[in-house]
Write an enzyme that holds these catalytic residues in place. Sequence first.
Site, PDB file in Angstrom:
ATOM      1  N   ARG A  23      75.247  51.740  48.482  1.00 48.69           N
ATOM      2  CA  ARG A  23      74.635  52.127  47.210  1.00 48.69           C
ATOM      3  C   ARG A  23      73.208  51.628  47.070  1.00 48.69           C
ATOM      4  O   ARG A  23      72.456  52.081  46.231  1.00 48.69           O
ATOM      5  CB  ARG A  23      75.463  51.574  46.044  1.00 48.69           C
ATOM      6  CG  ARG A  23      76.884  52.081  46.000  1.00 48.69           C
ATOM      7  CD  ARG A  23      77.719  51.293  45.025  1.00 48.69           C
ATOM      8  NE  ARG A  23      77.785  49.901  45.465  1.00 48.69           N
ATOM      9  CZ  ARG A  23      78.124  48.895  44.680  1.00 48.69           C
ATOM     10  NH1 ARG A  23      78.409  49.101  43.413  1.00 48.69           N
ATOM     11  NH2 ARG A  23      78.174  47.666  45.154  1.00 48.69           N
ATOM     12  N   GLN A  47      56.354  35.682  29.451  1.00 47.04           N
ATOM     13  CA  GLN A  47      55.552  36.901  29.578  1.00 47.04           C
ATOM     14  C   GLN A  47      55.672  37.436  31.000  1.00 47.04           C
ATOM     15  O   GLN A  47      55.611  36.673  31.956  1.00 47.04           O
ATOM     16  CB  GLN A  47      54.081  36.580  29.272  1.00 47.04           C
ATOM     17  CG  GLN A  47      53.144  37.759  29.331  1.00 47.04           C
ATOM     18  CD  GLN A  47      51.721  37.367  28.933  1.00 47.04           C
ATOM     19  OE1 GLN A  47      51.522  36.573  28.029  1.00 47.04           O
ATOM     20  NE2 GLN A  47      50.752  37.929  29.603  1.00 47.04           N
ATOM     21  N   ASN A  49      54.048  40.382  33.710  1.00 47.04           N
ATOM     22  CA  ASN A  49      52.885  41.240  33.945  1.00 47.04           C
ATOM     23  C   ASN A  49      53.079  42.009  35.240  1.00 47.04           C
ATOM     24  O   ASN A  49      53.748  41.524  36.158  1.00 47.04           O
ATOM     25  CB  ASN A  49      51.605  40.401  34.059  1.00 47.04           C
ATOM     26  CG  ASN A  49      51.329  39.599  32.812  1.00 47.04           C
ATOM     27  OD1 ASN A  49      51.382  40.107  31.705  1.00 47.04           O
ATOM     28  ND2 ASN A  49      51.047  38.324  32.988  1.00 47.04           N
ATOM     29  N   ARG A  59      42.059  40.293  43.403  1.00 49.34           N
ATOM     30  CA  ARG A  59      42.130  39.824  42.012  1.00 49.34           C
ATOM     31  C   ARG A  59      42.196  38.303  42.047  1.00 49.34           C
ATOM     32  O   ARG A  59      43.157  37.729  42.525  1.00 49.34           O
ATOM     33  CB  ARG A  59      43.344  40.413  41.307  1.00 49.34           C
ATOM     34  CG  ARG A  59      43.305  41.939  41.203  1.00 49.34           C
ATOM     35  CD  ARG A  59      44.522  42.455  40.447  1.00 49.34           C
ATOM     36  NE  ARG A  59      44.608  43.889  40.451  1.00 49.34           N
ATOM     37  CZ  ARG A  59      44.105  44.688  39.505  1.00 49.34           C
ATOM     38  NH1 ARG A  59      43.463  44.164  38.478  1.00 49.34           N
ATOM     39  NH2 ARG A  59      44.243  45.997  39.594  1.00 49.34           N
ATOM     40  N   HIS A  62      41.977  33.154  39.568  1.00 45.88           N
ATOM     41  CA  HIS A  62      42.044  32.974  38.116  1.00 45.88           C
ATOM     42  C   HIS A  62      42.956  31.818  37.720  1.00 45.88           C
ATOM     43  O   HIS A  62      43.883  31.477  38.440  1.00 45.88           O
ATOM     44  CB  HIS A  62      42.593  34.242  37.451  1.00 45.88           C
ATOM     45  CG  HIS A  62      41.805  35.464  37.772  1.00 45.88           C
ATOM     46  ND1 HIS A  62      42.391  36.692  37.927  1.00 45.88           N
ATOM     47  CD2 HIS A  62      40.479  35.652  37.972  1.00 45.88           C
ATOM     48  CE1 HIS A  62      41.460  37.598  38.211  1.00 45.88           C
ATOM     49  NE2 HIS A  62      40.299  36.987  38.245  1.00 45.88           N
ATOM     50  N   LYS A  72      53.273  30.568  37.267  1.00 46.63           N
ATOM     51  CA  LYS A  72      53.577  31.965  37.572  1.00 46.63           C
ATOM     52  C   LYS A  72      54.617  32.045  38.671  1.00 46.63           C
ATOM     53  O   LYS A  72      54.595  31.262  39.616  1.00 46.63           O
ATOM     54  CB  LYS A  72      52.310  32.695  38.039  1.00 46.63           C
ATOM     55  CG  LYS A  72      51.236  32.762  36.988  1.00 46.63           C
ATOM     56  CD  LYS A  72      49.969  33.391  37.538  1.00 46.63           C
ATOM     57  CE  LYS A  72      48.882  33.400  36.465  1.00 46.63           C
ATOM     58  NZ  LYS A  72      47.622  33.911  36.988  1.00 46.63           N
ATOM     59  N   TYR A 132      54.587  39.562  38.048  1.00 44.85           N
ATOM     60  CA  TYR A 132      54.704  38.113  37.874  1.00 44.85           C
ATOM     61  C   TYR A 132      55.142  37.732  36.477  1.00 44.85           C
ATOM     62  O   TYR A 132      54.857  38.399  35.509  1.00 44.85           O
ATOM     63  CB  TYR A 132      53.419  37.379  38.266  1.00 44.85           C
ATOM     64  CG  TYR A 132      52.156  37.780  37.544  1.00 44.85           C
ATOM     65  CD1 TYR A 132      51.614  36.981  36.560  1.00 44.85           C
ATOM     66  CD2 TYR A 132      51.479  38.942  37.888  1.00 44.85           C
ATOM     67  CE1 TYR A 132      50.430  37.314  35.921  1.00 44.85           C
ATOM     68  CE2 TYR A 132      50.300  39.300  37.259  1.00 44.85           C
ATOM     69  CZ  TYR A 132      49.785  38.479  36.277  1.00 44.85           C
ATOM     70  OH  TYR A 132      48.618  38.831  35.644  1.00 44.85           O
ATOM     71  N   LYS A 169      33.508  40.886  36.900  1.00 43.05           N
ATOM     72  CA  LYS A 169      33.764  39.513  36.433  1.00 43.05           C
ATOM     73  C   LYS A 169      34.077  38.586  37.608  1.00 43.05           C
ATOM     74  O   LYS A 169      33.582  37.456  37.674  1.00 43.05           O
ATOM     75  CB  LYS A 169      34.924  39.529  35.434  1.00 43.05           C
ATOM     76  CG  LYS A 169      35.296  38.168  34.883  1.00 43.05           C
ATOM     77  CD  LYS A 169      36.395  38.272  33.848  1.00 43.05           C
ATOM     78  CE  LYS A 169      37.735  38.272  34.510  1.00 43.05           C
ATOM     79  NZ  LYS A 169      38.871  38.164  33.593  1.00 43.05           N
ATOM     80  N   ASP A 170      34.893  39.050  38.557  1.00 39.98           N
ATOM     81  CA  ASP A 170      35.286  38.213  39.687  1.00 39.98           C
ATOM     82  C   ASP A 170      34.154  37.990  40.689  1.00 39.98           C
ATOM     83  O   ASP A 170      34.165  37.010  41.427  1.00 39.98           O
ATOM     84  CB  ASP A 170      36.496  38.802  40.399  1.00 39.98           C
ATOM     85  CG  ASP A 170      37.785  38.639  39.603  1.00 39.98           C
ATOM     86  OD1 ASP A 170      37.780  37.927  38.585  1.00 39.98           O
ATOM     87  OD2 ASP A 170      38.804  39.226  40.010  1.00 39.98           O
TER      88      ASP A 170
END
Length: 185
Positions: A23, A47, A49, A59, A62, A72, A132, A169-170
């Site tokens: 299955r 939370q 994401n 990315r 951060h 995380k 995450y 920004k990065d």
Amino acid sequence: MRIESTKLNDCYLIHNTIFRDERGYFFESFNKQRFLKETGIEIEFVQDNQSSSERGVLRGLHFQHGSHAQSKLVRVLQGEVLDIAVDLRKDSSTYGQHVGVVLSGDSETQFFVPRGFAHGFVVLSQRAVFFYKCDNYYNKASEGGIIYNDPALNIDWQLPPAELLLSDKDKVLPTLKQIENDLNF
């Protein structure tokens, strides 16, 4: 579920036990009691994401600091990424060090990155879906970052610089040296 330490204090790989049959498959992606027993870390995720990115998208790196710092638990649902964590906790014996792990939708391995770490990833496959869980809510005023190519960190992103795609920004984040006096976790 098997939990494996990494070279950084409090960072863990979680290898899931997958039950397959005609299955499909089933696995328990997180068990709070077992995680606490094996790591000593009490955690409550608040939370979730998810992002989708093309090959070469980077990315990071951060973090959130102060009372808004986040742990995380990251995984890849589809594709493959190189995931990086950098220890920013000044009192840690692994301060300023990083670890990189390849995560993929096929491996079902997860990576736990505790509070006090910078985090980032680059997509190695044509496309990746990244998921995450966070133990604290996002707060824009508390966000920070470190430039991906900080010479002091010397991270091998496994792709040539010309193939990397970063947000505006990065591209202008500071080095660790430039912000280390402002770090508070």
